[in-house]
Design a protein around this motif. Sequence first.
Motif, PDB file in Angstrom:
ATOM      1  N   ARG A  68      -0.159  10.412   3.124  1.00 29.78           N
ATOM      2  CA  ARG A  68      -0.303  11.181   1.728  1.00 29.78           C
ATOM      3  C   ARG A  68      -0.452  12.410   1.747  1.00 29.78           C
ATOM      4  O   ARG A  68      -1.283  13.108   2.220  1.00 29.78           O
ATOM      5  CB  ARG A  68      -1.580  10.357   0.584  1.00 29.78           C
ATOM      6  CG  ARG A  68      -1.026   9.059   0.231  1.00 29.78           C
ATOM      7  CD  ARG A  68      -2.474   8.598  -0.584  1.00 29.78           C
ATOM      8  NE  ARG A  68      -2.437   7.098  -0.614  1.00 29.78           N
ATOM      9  CZ  ARG A  68      -3.112   6.398  -1.342  1.00 29.78           C
ATOM     10  NH1 ARG A  68      -4.243   7.074  -1.716  1.00 29.78           N
ATOM     11  NH2 ARG A  68      -3.259   5.238  -1.543  1.00 29.78           N
ATOM     12  N   TYR A  96       0.814  -1.265  -0.107  1.00 31.91           N
ATOM     13  CA  TYR A  96       0.025  -0.133   0.087  1.00 31.91           C
ATOM     14  C   TYR A  96       0.735   1.266   0.080  1.00 31.91           C
ATOM     15  O   TYR A  96       1.680   1.374   0.977  1.00 31.91           O
ATOM     16  CB  TYR A  96      -0.833   0.058   1.089  1.00 31.91           C
ATOM     17  CG  TYR A  96      -1.864   0.974   1.032  1.00 31.91           C
ATOM     18  CD1 TYR A  96      -3.182   0.649   0.369  1.00 31.91           C
ATOM     19  CD2 TYR A  96      -1.962   2.269   1.713  1.00 31.91           C
ATOM     20  CE1 TYR A  96      -4.209   1.908   0.418  1.00 31.91           C
ATOM     21  CE2 TYR A  96      -2.887   3.215   1.433  1.00 31.91           C
ATOM     22  CZ  TYR A  96      -3.999   3.070   0.905  1.00 31.91           C
ATOM     23  OH  TYR A  96      -4.968   3.870   1.027  1.00 31.91           O
ATOM     24  N   ASP A 104      -8.323   3.663   1.425  1.00 31.84           N
ATOM     25  CA  ASP A 104      -8.727   4.489   0.316  1.00 31.84           C
ATOM     26  C   ASP A 104      -9.851   5.239   0.213  1.00 31.84           C
ATOM     27  O   ASP A 104      -9.926   6.429  -0.287  1.00 31.84           O
ATOM     28  CB  ASP A 104      -8.937   3.243  -0.935  1.00 31.84           C
ATOM     29  CG  ASP A 104      -7.907   2.781  -1.565  1.00 31.84           C
ATOM     30  OD1 ASP A 104      -6.613   3.216  -1.437  1.00 31.84           O
ATOM     31  OD2 ASP A 104      -7.808   1.558  -2.036  1.00 31.84           O
ATOM     32  N   TRP A 105     -10.830   4.943   1.243  1.00 33.44           N
ATOM     33  CA  TRP A 105     -11.981   5.763   1.021  1.00 33.44           C
ATOM     34  C   TRP A 105     -11.685   6.929   2.031  1.00 33.44           C
ATOM     35  O   TRP A 105     -12.093   8.126   1.728  1.00 33.44           O
ATOM     36  CB  TRP A 105     -13.078   4.869   2.085  1.00 33.44           C
ATOM     37  CG  TRP A 105     -14.380   5.815   2.290  1.00 33.44           C
ATOM     38  CD1 TRP A 105     -15.468   6.248   1.582  1.00 33.44           C
ATOM     39  CD2 TRP A 105     -14.438   6.411   3.452  1.00 33.44           C
ATOM     40  NE1 TRP A 105     -16.334   7.003   1.981  1.00 33.44           N
ATOM     41  CE2 TRP A 105     -15.842   7.182   3.321  1.00 33.44           C
ATOM     42  CE3 TRP A 105     -13.916   6.494   4.761  1.00 33.44           C
ATOM     43  CZ2 TRP A 105     -16.465   7.741   4.466  1.00 33.44           C
ATOM     44  CZ3 TRP A 105     -14.626   7.321   5.789  1.00 33.44           C
ATOM     45  CH2 TRP A 105     -15.866   8.114   5.661  1.00 33.44           C
ATOM     46  N   ALA A 108      -7.059  -1.645   3.579  1.00 36.32           N
ATOM     47  CA  ALA A 108      -6.746  -0.748   2.436  1.00 36.32           C
ATOM     48  C   ALA A 108      -8.013  -0.196   1.830  1.00 36.32           C
ATOM     49  O   ALA A 108      -8.038   1.138   1.359  1.00 36.32           O
ATOM     50  CB  ALA A 108      -6.100  -1.682   1.260  1.00 36.32           C
ATOM     51  N   THR A 109      -9.231  -0.837   1.573  1.00 37.38           N
ATOM     52  CA  THR A 109     -10.353  -0.293   1.328  1.00 37.38           C
ATOM     53  C   THR A 109     -10.746   1.029   2.211  1.00 37.38           C
ATOM     54  O   THR A 109     -11.215   1.994   1.678  1.00 37.38           O
ATOM     55  CB  THR A 109     -11.490  -1.211   1.273  1.00 37.38           C
ATOM     56  OG1 THR A 109     -11.177  -2.455   0.388  1.00 37.38           O
ATOM     57  CG2 THR A 109     -12.561  -0.820   0.673  1.00 37.38           C
ATOM     58  N   PHE A 130      -8.858   8.460   2.376  1.00 38.68           N
ATOM     59  CA  PHE A 130      -7.957   9.481   1.477  1.00 38.68           C
ATOM     60  C   PHE A 130      -9.018  10.296   0.335  1.00 38.68           C
ATOM     61  O   PHE A 130      -8.431  11.177   0.201  1.00 38.68           O
ATOM     62  CB  PHE A 130      -6.901   9.041   0.653  1.00 38.68           C
ATOM     63  CG  PHE A 130      -5.815   8.502   1.727  1.00 38.68           C
ATOM     64  CD1 PHE A 130      -4.950   9.697   2.303  1.00 38.68           C
ATOM     65  CD2 PHE A 130      -5.313   7.393   2.058  1.00 38.68           C
ATOM     66  CE1 PHE A 130      -4.051   9.575   3.215  1.00 38.68           C
ATOM     67  CE2 PHE A 130      -4.166   6.912   2.836  1.00 38.68           C
ATOM     68  CZ  PHE A 130      -3.420   7.957   3.388  1.00 38.68           C
ATOM     69  N   ALA A 131      -9.866   9.520  -0.040  1.00 42.18           N
ATOM     70  CA  ALA A 131     -10.620  10.289  -1.267  1.00 42.18           C
ATOM     71  C   ALA A 131     -11.752  11.107  -0.647  1.00 42.18           C
ATOM     72  O   ALA A 131     -12.196  11.917  -1.239  1.00 42.18           O
ATOM     73  CB  ALA A 131     -11.671   8.842  -1.876  1.00 42.18           C
ATOM     74  N   SER A 134      -6.693   2.731  10.042  1.00 47.80           N
ATOM     75  CA  SER A 134      -7.841   2.322   9.842  1.00 47.80           C
ATOM     76  C   SER A 134      -7.874   0.911  10.530  1.00 47.80           C
ATOM     77  O   SER A 134      -6.543   0.500  11.013  1.00 47.80           O
ATOM     78  CB  SER A 134      -8.040   1.768   8.574  1.00 47.80           C
ATOM     79  OG  SER A 134      -7.144   0.747   7.872  1.00 47.80           O
ATOM     80  N   SER A 178      -7.097  -6.578   2.948  1.00 44.70           N
ATOM     81  CA  SER A 178      -7.772  -5.731   1.844  1.00 44.70           C
ATOM     82  C   SER A 178      -8.699  -4.726   2.305  1.00 44.70           C
ATOM     83  O   SER A 178      -8.996  -3.901   1.929  1.00 44.70           O
ATOM     84  CB  SER A 178      -8.570  -6.978   1.130  1.00 44.70           C
ATOM     85  OG  SER A 178      -7.570  -8.046   0.432  1.00 44.70           O
TER      86      SER A 178
END
Length: 233
Positions: free
Chosen positions: A89, A65, A114-115, A110-111, A117-118, A96, A107
Motif C-alpha cells: 500500500r 486482500y 492489517d496490523w 490478513a490480520t 499497515f496500521a 506475513s 484470515s
Amino acid sequence: DTRFRSPNGLDDRGYSTSIDLARITVRALRVPVIAGIARTKFYRVPSPDGDTRRLQNRNALLWLYPGAFGVKSGFTSAAGSCLVAAAERGELRLVSVVLGAPAEAFSDAATLLDWGFATFERRRAVIQGERFEPVRVGAREVALEAARTVTVLVRRGAVVNRTVELDTGLALPIEEGERLGEVVVTSRSGRELARTPVISVEEVSRAANVPWARRMWEQAAGYLAAMFRSLLA
C-alpha cells in the motif's frame, strides 16, 4: 533454523521458521520472474497432444486482500495450513507468515498485514540536498548537505533522531561535493536505522573566512580589553 528436504516442501522431514521464510521471501521477490509468478492468478499451460490446462493460484488473498501480490500457500498433515503473504500500500510492502494453522491460514495472514499497515510507515528521514549546520574545518566554516535520500521503516508517530558524524582527518581546502562524514538516523532508543554521506556544498579554500559580525565583535572585545588594562594600571 531451516533445512529443506525436498524442492516442493512435501517432505515433512524439512523444517523452517517464520523469520527464515520471511527473509527468503524478501530476497526471492527481488527476482522479477518469481515476483511475477507469485502474483499470477491464472495461467494456461499448453499441451502438445491434448487440451490446454488452466491453473489457478491457491492464494485466496490475491482476490480478497487489497494490495496482495503473493506469495505461497502450502499444506501437509504434519505442517498444517501454511501461508506466506505479501501486500503493498503506497510505499510500504509487508510480508506475513502463518505456520501450522489448524484450518485455513488466510484470515490470520490478513490480520497480521492489517496490523502491520496500521502500525508502521515509511518515512523520509533525510532528503537529498537537505542542508545541515555548517561545520568548522581549520579556520573555515563549511556548509554541508545530504548526498542521498534515506527512507526508514518506523512505527507511526515514532521519534527519529539525526546526528552528523564527521570523518577524521578533514583539512582545507575542501572540494565541492567532497564527502565530509555521514548523517546517522537513529530511533528514540538509540538503535541505528540508516546512514548516508554528507558532502560539501561548495569549494572552500584555506583563506580566512571570518564573518563581518564576528570581526566587529573581536574588534570590540579588543577595545574592552585595552580599556580594562588601562583602568587596572
